[in-house]
Design an enzyme around this catalytic site. Sequence first.
Site, PDB file in Angstrom:
ATOM      1  N   HIS A 151      65.476  32.027  23.721  1.00 15.82           N
ATOM      2  CA  HIS A 151      65.255  33.138  23.257  1.00 15.82           C
ATOM      3  C   HIS A 151      65.980  33.713  22.814  1.00 15.82           C
ATOM      4  O   HIS A 151      67.031  34.177  23.265  1.00 15.82           O
ATOM      5  CB  HIS A 151      64.001  33.999  23.782  1.00 15.82           C
ATOM      6  CG  HIS A 151      63.569  35.726  22.427  1.00 15.82           C
ATOM      7  ND1 HIS A 151      64.722  36.591  22.469  1.00 15.82           N
ATOM      8  CD2 HIS A 151      62.960  35.352  21.691  1.00 15.82           C
ATOM      9  CE1 HIS A 151      63.451  37.263  21.530  1.00 15.82           C
ATOM     10  NE2 HIS A 151      62.827  36.862  20.939  1.00 15.82           N
ATOM     11  N   ASP A 282      54.549  34.793  17.179  1.00 17.98           N
ATOM     12  CA  ASP A 282      56.194  36.055  17.621  1.00 17.98           C
ATOM     13  C   ASP A 282      55.328  38.085  17.143  1.00 17.98           C
ATOM     14  O   ASP A 282      56.138  38.535  16.646  1.00 17.98           O
ATOM     15  CB  ASP A 282      57.593  36.556  16.306  1.00 17.98           C
ATOM     16  CG  ASP A 282      58.791  36.457  17.058  1.00 17.98           C
ATOM     17  OD1 ASP A 282      59.200  36.956  18.142  1.00 17.98           O
ATOM     18  OD2 ASP A 282      59.370  36.294  15.958  1.00 17.98           O
TER      19      ASP A 282
END
Length: 322
Positions: A151, A282
């Site tokens: 990430h 997300d």
Amino acid sequence: MEETFSTAELMKLNSLNQDHIDFLTEIGLADLGDRRIGDMDEGGLDVQILSAHTPSVQNVPGQEGIDFAYRLNRLLVEGPMATYPGRFQAFATLPLQSPEAAADELERTVRDDGFLGVLTNGHITGKFLDHPDLEPVLARAEALDVPIYLHPGYPADDIYKIYYGTTRSEYTEEYQDYIFSGSGLGWHQEVLIQAVRMITYGVFDRFPKLKVILGHMGEGLPFYYERIANDMGEPTEDSLEKPIDQYFQDNFWFTTSAFFQDNLLEQLLKYISVDRVMFATDYPFIESIKEGTDWFRAVDLPREDKEKIAFRNAEKLFGMKV
């Protein structure tokens, strides 16, 4: 599988100011109960794999970081994973400034708590995962056969100043520089650079079974794929065991998180097998989970391919059953 959570303690550590904390609270980042489950149900999402909000505890050194990571991991086990059986899984939060302790915590979370891997958040005090200091984490992830989700994280101060800073304060009143360095562009460039670094500097030759996940429809990789393969191919021919683009096929998986666009999925599938692509939203940094699931239900792909992306590839990668 890029579904984020935080706590009051973590938001205080990593937020810009109270306005930032108020925003994160408003969108439900710290909610691990009915609001999150309701949003999942509305979109028809069965399982979220939870991960701590960037940069998690990566800026916390020593025993303090080790203890903080443990608390966050146990919070998930004792909280949402216990309260809503089957609806939540987790990626481990690791104290990456202490690599040996991080490797041990990864093993503990996988063996004792059933976690599915680890999510990292950009550089660790100026080091990416190709740095020798972080090899204990890579070795343990490979030995446990669990993936590392790359990430994004915010850049180091000197990089931030060079690439994203400005001396014109009237252009920073709405956090333009902060967003520019993050979700506006910087994050996606940084993750792709880290992925290429890992290949170019031999991580997957040293750890050939290591599994890595990239979100955000490949973080720009489909656009740059041929340029990376062609221009980096010759200079790495003698130093790597395989052609550089082969590592993307052998060691990487990709998710759709936040990039709900048919053309981007089509471009990703031009270079990457449908067996390596997985659905993600997300959450909660999107309008709604339903936005993502509605988009994917309407995608024009064969039913078998859509099932692979929706859940079958995840079941195979994580050894789980939805």
